[in-house]
Design a protein around this motif. Sequence first.
Motif, mmCIF file in Angstrom:
data_model
loop_
_atom_site.group_PDB
_atom_site.id
_atom_site.type_symbol
_atom_site.label_atom_id
_atom_site.label_comp_id
_atom_site.label_asym_id
_atom_site.label_seq_id
_atom_site.Cartn_x
_atom_site.Cartn_y
_atom_site.Cartn_z
ATOM 1 N N LEU A 162 0.830 -1.211 0.000
ATOM 2 C CA LEU A 162 0.000 0.000 0.000
ATOM 3 C C LEU A 162 0.859 1.254 0.000
ATOM 4 N N VAL A 163 2.143 1.082 0.281
ATOM 5 C CA VAL A 163 3.074 2.209 0.353
ATOM 6 C C VAL A 163 4.327 1.827 -0.413
ATOM 7 N N LEU A 164 4.891 2.788 -1.112
ATOM 8 C CA LEU A 164 6.130 2.558 -1.859
ATOM 9 C C LEU A 164 7.161 3.578 -1.390
ATOM 10 N N SER A 208 -3.756 -2.760 -8.608
ATOM 11 C CA SER A 208 -3.828 -3.990 -7.807
ATOM 12 C C SER A 208 -4.617 -3.747 -6.527
ATOM 13 N N ILE A 209 -4.403 -2.564 -5.941
ATOM 14 C CA ILE A 209 -5.115 -2.213 -4.705
ATOM 15 C C ILE A 209 -6.604 -2.049 -4.976
ATOM 16 N N ALA A 213 -9.565 -4.130 -3.282
ATOM 17 C CA ALA A 213 -10.645 -3.458 -2.557
ATOM 18 C C ALA A 213 -12.002 -3.872 -3.110
ATOM 19 N N ALA A 214 -12.105 -3.995 -4.432
ATOM 20 C CA ALA A 214 -13.374 -4.384 -5.051
ATOM 21 C C ALA A 214 -13.796 -5.783 -4.607
ATOM 22 N N GLU A 215 -12.805 -6.652 -4.392
ATOM 23 C CA GLU A 215 -13.120 -8.012 -3.936
ATOM 24 C C GLU A 215 -13.711 -8.034 -2.531
ATOM 25 N N GLY A 216 -13.498 -6.951 -1.779
ATOM 26 C CA GLY A 216 -13.973 -6.923 -0.403
ATOM 27 C C GLY A 216 -15.442 -6.615 -0.257
ATOM 28 N N ASP A 217 -16.079 -6.128 -1.316
ATOM 29 C CA ASP A 217 -17.483 -5.724 -1.202
ATOM 30 C C ASP A 217 -18.166 -5.908 -2.559
ATOM 31 N N ASP A 218 -19.331 -6.517 -2.569
ATOM 32 C CA ASP A 218 -20.033 -6.800 -3.835
ATOM 33 C C ASP A 218 -20.413 -5.528 -4.579
ATOM 34 N N LEU A 239 -10.744 -2.199 1.248
ATOM 35 C CA LEU A 239 -9.551 -2.800 1.842
ATOM 36 C C LEU A 239 -9.798 -3.213 3.295
ATOM 37 N N ARG A 240 -10.555 -2.395 3.983
ATOM 38 C CA ARG A 240 -10.861 -2.722 5.386
ATOM 39 C C ARG A 240 -11.580 -4.065 5.480
ATOM 40 N N GLN A 241 -12.460 -4.308 4.521
ATOM 41 C CA GLN A 241 -13.175 -5.589 4.495
ATOM 42 C C GLN A 241 -12.239 -6.745 4.154
#
Length: 688
Positions: A162-164, A208-209, A213-218, A239-241
């Motif tokens: 999440l950080v570079l 990628s992030i 994140a999209a995978e965490g909520d329908d 991301l929290r999910q």
Amino acid sequence: MKEYATQNLRNIALIGHGSAGKTTLTEAMLFASRATKRRGKVEEGNTVTDFDDEEIRRGISLSLGVAPVEWKGCKINVIDTPGYTDFVGEVVSALRVADIALTVIDAASGVEVGTELTWVYAQNENAPRMVLINKMDRENANFEAALNSLRENFPDVDFLPLVLPIGAESNLQGVVNLLDKKAYLGEKGEAGEVPANLVDQVEELHMSIVEAAAEGDDELMMKYFDEGDLEPDEIAAGLRQTILKRTFIPVLAVSGGTMIGVRVLLDLLVKLAPSPADQPFKAETVEGEVEYATSDDSPLGLLVFKTTADPYVGKLTYFRVYGGIANSGDTLYNPRAREEERLGQIFIMRGKEQINVDLLHAGDIGAVAKMSEALTGDTLCDKGKPLTLRGPLFPNPLYSVAVYPKTKGDTAKMGTTLSRICEEDPTLQWSREASTHEVLLAGMGDAHIDTAVRRMQGRFGVNVETHIPKIPYRETVTANGDAQYRHKKQSGGAGQFAEVHMRVEPLERNTGFEYTWEVVGGRISSSFQPSIEKGVKSVLEQGVIAGYHIVDVKVAVYDGKEHPVDSKDIAFQIAGREAFKVAFRNARPVLLEPMYIFAVTVPDEFTGDVMSDLNTRRARVQGMDQQGNKSIITALAPLAEMQQYATNLRAITQGRGIYTMEFSHYDPVPTHLAEQVIAQAKADQEEE
């Protein structure tokens, strides 16, 4: 300090290998939030969370320390934990009450021994996790190499940067927050442009992030399919999910020593780390196990996760509120002790500083002084709605020493002091071994024991010496043995007379002691039956061949003689005692030694060395399992050969081997070794 509602709390356990920079990072977060005016340094012994004399002397964390950080409307309860493996009990306590584990690794060293060990404990708690690659300013720091070491050591996990970092080593300039694709430069994290050489990489990682994140909520998934991107707040929510579902483990980068990236870290903890409200808690009630929401409206439940004992400050009890609101002055019920206890003035701990508060909401962490009954792992609740929360699951001690007081004054205080030290740290245990007449102190390793002994001296003024414990051997027989003994004493006045005929037989292991009466025809009055038994039992404790407890024998009294005047209780006690000694020696006696099951977990490259070493210790390998790139060797071994194994295993495996041990049974000692033990026992008796 302000009052914080449940949804505005974040409980973070900093875990990882020693010297990964956890304590320095805590100092940086406190300074960034203006909780402190200057940053302490471990080398100078002035950090907030390492305030104990032993921590300052050794320059490492030995106990968990709590440091609340206020940041953008939230309170982050940072729990700084030790990295040295001997003090893993503190890590277990912290993980039990944290809502997320932040594993800190060194950017130059990558995954180390302590990383692997604490990772397992976080998995055991099923804790949501994040990883922080720290010390990006250090020589040889390499973000990609550290990230690869994570992927190599934990291949079953998806790591998501999440950080570079911008630059590395002495050229570290700042970090890029990949959520908003912005650069934050210098110690103060001032906004700046993403360097041109990183733009393409930032875009790739950002996508990628977004996908994660999209995978965490329908709903977010549908929007992402429709629009191809998400807003920063939506990315954070998704991301929290994923963190709560343990789908991905975010990876951040920072330099705690130079403060670079610290403010971005705090921003991301507020946005992404679960609040207590995100995770329900389970408790045992009269109706069985019940799941409650972590909220002020749930039944009151406090879990004690740490206690400290100090002769000047008194007893401090650290707790987390799982349900309800804890108020200063509340009277609470302890289901274990079955006692009510008043909650005095509540305070928030910042290292050793106590900040008074009137109340704490569900999910918050606090402390209270002078609770007499509460121990680590206890629940405090409303007596009208009793419940019990699961306490931390501590590992069993692995390393024991015999403790001897130096003076008579130390003798009087030693037992009480040992109890207080062990209350503070449940991975320490003390006991009295009846067969060797030694007081034993057991812990996780030599450093753990040494620290406990020094605290006994520094805090309570009790001076002790430590030695390798004597082995609690046992004595038994392997055949039948007969004997008869006549006790006759005439010294003027009333005499003493008793004659006992006795047989000793072996019993099944762990049967104990059996006494039977086979006398017929009134040769000995039955009234003397208890007298003979008493005489025999006096020998059971003292032993016959080497002074150790006698076990698993059957004694049968089958004949004898008595005198109408001179036979009495003491005469038959003596006759029974001496007859038993002779019969025992005639029954092929043997020494028994304690056997333990050892489960040794080592990286594959050390398996051969560990197996060879176990063979030299009379160990019998019971089996082997594979877990990733580690071997788990199960072996049955005598305690006599494994007393210093914690130290030896570390030497063999470069500190990467761990083990558990559990008592199994007693086995006969090989004859040549038994002869040595018996000879040594006789020599010790002669010296005494």
